[in-house]
Every structure is written in structure tokens, then in C-alpha cells.
Scaffold this active site. Structure first.
Site, PDB file in Angstrom:
ATOM      1  N   ASN A 157       1.418  -1.104   0.432  1.00  0.00           N
ATOM      2  CA  ASN A 157       0.289   0.339  -0.033  1.00  0.00           C
ATOM      3  C   ASN A 157       1.155   0.356  -0.239  1.00  0.00           C
ATOM      4  OD1 ASN A 157      -1.587   2.010   0.460  1.00  0.00           O
ATOM      5  ND2 ASN A 157      -2.636   1.477   3.050  1.00  0.00           N
ATOM      6  N   LYS A 208       0.203   4.069  -0.274  1.00  0.00           N
ATOM      7  CA  LYS A 208      -0.554   4.866   0.411  1.00  0.00           C
ATOM      8  C   LYS A 208      -0.826   6.955  -0.749  1.00  0.00           C
ATOM      9  CE  LYS A 208       0.217   2.952   4.970  1.00  0.00           C
ATOM     10  NZ  LYS A 208       0.087   3.361   6.478  1.00  0.00           N
ATOM     11  N   HIS A 232      -9.948   1.468   4.872  1.00  0.00           N
ATOM     12  CA  HIS A 232      -7.967   0.880   5.826  1.00  0.00           C
ATOM     13  C   HIS A 232      -8.913   2.227   6.939  1.00  0.00           C
ATOM     14  CE1 HIS A 232      -3.769   2.517   6.583  1.00  0.00           C
ATOM     15  NE2 HIS A 232      -3.729   1.139   6.026  1.00  0.00           N
ATOM     16  N   GLU A 254      -7.033   4.258   7.709  1.00  0.00           N
ATOM     17  CA  GLU A 254      -6.764   5.825   7.701  1.00  0.00           C
ATOM     18  C   GLU A 254      -8.218   6.458   6.544  1.00  0.00           C
ATOM     19  OE1 GLU A 254      -3.198   5.373   5.085  1.00  0.00           O
ATOM     20  OE2 GLU A 254      -2.049   4.963   7.616  1.00  0.00           O
ATOM     21  N   GLU A 303      -5.220  -4.866  10.402  1.00  0.00           N
ATOM     22  CA  GLU A 303      -3.491  -4.345  10.410  1.00  0.00           C
ATOM     23  C   GLU A 303      -4.671  -2.890  12.226  1.00  0.00           C
ATOM     24  OE1 GLU A 303      -2.440  -2.621   6.642  1.00  0.00           O
ATOM     25  OE2 GLU A 303      -3.363  -1.375   7.119  1.00  0.00           O
ATOM     26  N   GLY A 359       3.196   1.910  11.042  1.00  0.00           N
ATOM     27  CA  GLY A 359       3.887   2.616  10.707  1.00  0.00           C
ATOM     28  C   GLY A 359       4.227   3.081  11.993  1.00  0.00           C
ATOM     29  N   SER A 383       4.007  -2.177  10.079  1.00  0.00           N
ATOM     30  CA  SER A 383       5.253  -2.516  10.620  1.00  0.00           C
ATOM     31  C   SER A 383       6.284  -3.453  10.080  1.00  0.00           C
ATOM     32  CB  SER A 383       5.621  -2.038  11.556  1.00  0.00           C
ATOM     33  OG  SER A 383       5.339  -0.940  12.263  1.00  0.00           O
TER      34      SER A 383
HETATM   35  P1  13P Z   1       3.477   0.227   7.687  1.00  0.00           P
HETATM   36  O1  13P Z   1       3.882  -1.318   7.451  1.00  0.00           O
HETATM   37  O2  13P Z   1       4.049   1.432   7.294  1.00  0.00           O
HETATM   38  O3  13P Z   1       2.791  -0.402   9.541  1.00  0.00           O
HETATM   39  O4  13P Z   1       1.555   0.481   7.758  1.00  0.00           O
HETATM   40  C1  13P Z   1       0.731  -0.708   7.507  1.00  0.00           C
HETATM   41  C2  13P Z   1      -0.766  -0.352   6.521  1.00  0.00           C
HETATM   42  O5  13P Z   1      -1.481   0.279   6.630  1.00  0.00           O
HETATM   43  C3  13P Z   1      -0.501  -0.673   5.358  1.00  0.00           C
HETATM   44  O6  13P Z   1      -1.540  -0.359   5.041  1.00  0.00           O
END
Ligand code: 13P
Length: 252
Positions: free
Chosen positions: A11, A13, A97, A99, A169, A175, A215
Site C-alpha cells: 500500500n 498510500k 483502511h 486512515e 491491521e 507506521g 510495520s
Molecule cells: P506500515 O507497514 O507502514 O506500518 O503500514 C501498514 C499499512 O497501513 C498498510 O496498509
């Protein structure tokens, strides 16, 4: 090991322009030329989907959108519809997601409609769920995930469930560099499969791919993938560098 084909999805983003994506693929496609039985998906921004789709057309790499509206068309400024994505050859879409839920107010009700419309249009939805740090501390992880799954999947039947991918997740792991331990990721993935089995039947639930996200890195992918109910990964930060993501894809 289950007989479910693993999925490793990156992803991106809100990272990477078309120029950056093309440079990435120059390295990445060579590194994943011999992946064997793993599905690889890249999820770029809307503006990059079409270009990435054509640059990957001779490879096994799939390209997914990060979001989609549930209406076919209409006065929804800034949104992208199912036919718009189908027209450019997109078959997978990430939905819900954390976010999107947190910063763009996506609700379980929106997601239920998105999942139904995605399946109707022939997409494979990757539906995300996961708890915050506070929810885990308060012992509310299972309750939250159960609610997100049952409402997000409310409009579909057991036959449709097989094409749905679930991404677990935990928000506290996204992150932050704080990966869930394989035990925590497995425990929650097993719980997710139990919820699906209770609602849709054991056979349908056994076919669903459950991805872990939060992560994920080259150093921890192998131990996560060794767990019975973890069928892949949704990778954020570590998918932005072609060499790191290729190592994750080649986890075996
Ligand atoms: P990270 O791998 O940066 O922690 O992000 C995970 C994520 O949100 C994937 O959709």
C-alpha cells in the site's frame, strides 16, 4: 501450511508519482520475476493506477486501488467510481483502511455498500479492520473487529465471501515500527476466521485470505507467514523501496 495462495500487497498510500512508480518497477519487476505461488499487488494513488497497470501487464503483479465510491456515477466531487476503475483494468480494491476511517470519516455503513458494489462490479475487495492501542488495552479488540467485519460484510453471501480478502491491521502497529508479535497477529487472524465461519460457514471461511498489516518488514515477514491463519501481508512503509518489498515478496 494452508493451501491458500499467499498475497503480499504494497500500500503506497499517498506516495509516488508516475515517474517514481516507473523507476520503482524498473528494479522491482526483475526482483520478483521468479516468485512462484504468491500473489503480488501494488496499491498506488489513483493518478498512477493506469500507468502502473500498463507497466505491469506482462508480469504477475496486480494493481489495486486504495479506495472506491459505492455509486456508479453522480455529484460526488473528488470520488472515483467502480466503472472508472474497471475501465482501466483494475480488479482489486482496498476498502476501509484505518486512515480512510479516521481521516475521511468512512463508516461501517459506507463500507458495507462499498463491499457489495465492489463484488457486483467484479472487484476483489481487501477489507481492512483493526483496533487502536486504547481498544487493545481495554480488552475491546475482538468486539471492535467483530463489529467491523459483520457490518462491512452484511450485504454478501457465503459464495461471495471467498473472493473477499481481509486485512487485519492493528492501528497501533501502523507506521510505528511496533509490529504485532506473530502470536498476537495469529490469535486475531484466527478469531477473524472464526467470526467468518460462524456467519458464512466453515468452508467459505477457510477460503478467505487474511493478511496482516502493521510495520511488516523483510526481517519479520517469515515468522508472520509461518502462522496458520496469516495468509499474507499488507505492507506500507516497507513497500516503498523496491528492494525491501521484493524481499518481503520472496519471504520463502
Ligand atoms: P506500515 O507497514 O507502514 O506500518 O503500514 C501498514 C499499512 O497501513 C498498510 O496498509
Amino acid at each position: 501450511m494452508s493451501n491458500r495462495t499467499p498475497i503480499i500487497a504494497g500500500n503506497w498510500k499517498m506516495y509516488k508519482t508516475n515517474v517514481e512508480a516507473a523507476a520503482y518497477l524498473d528494479d522491482f519487476l526483475d526482483l520478483v520475476a521468479d516468485i512462484g505461488n504468491v500473489e503480488v499487488i501494488l496499491c498506488p494513488s489513483f493518478t498512477v493506477l493506469s500507468e502502473l497497470r500498463s507497466l505491469t501487464s506482462d508480469s504477475k503483479v496486480r494493481v489495486a486501488a486504495q479506495n472506491m465510491h459505492f455509486e456508479q456515477e453522480g455529484a460526488y466531487t473528488g470520488e472515483v467510481s467502480p466503472p472508472m476503475l474497471k475501465e482501466i483494468g483494475i480488479d482489486d480494491v482496498v476498502l476501509g483502511h484505518s486512515e480512510r476511517r479516521e481521516y475521511f470519516n468512512e463508516t461501517d455503513t459506507d463500507l458495507a455498500r462499498k463491499v457489495v458494489e465492489a463484488l457486483k462490479a467484479g472487484f476483489r475487495p481487501i477489507l481492512c479492520c483493526g483496533e487502536t492501542d486504547e481498544e487493545r488495552e481495554a480488552g475491546q479488540t475482538q468486539e471492535k473487529i467483530k463489529r467491523q467485519l459483520l457490518s462491512g460484510l452484511a450485504g454478501i453471501d457465503a459464495a461471495q465471501l471467498a473472493t473477499v480478502v481481509i486485512a487485519y491491521e492493528p492501528i497501533w502497529a501502523i507506521g510505528t515500527g511496533k509490529t504485532a508479535t506473530p502470536q498476537i497477529a495469529q490469535e486475531t487472524s484466527k478469531f477473524i476466521r472464526e467470526i467468518l465461519a460462524a456467519q458464512f460457514g466453515r468452508d467459505a471461511a477457510q477460503q478467505v485470505r487474511i493478511l496482516y498489516g502493521g510495520s511488516v518488514k523483510p526481517a519479520n515477514i517469515k515468522e508472520l507467514m509461518a502462522e496458520e491463519d496469516i495468509d499474507g501481508a499488507l505492507v506500507g512503509g516497507a513497500s516503498l523501496a523496491a528492494s525491501d518489498f521484493a524481499q518481503i515478496v520472496n519471504f520463502r
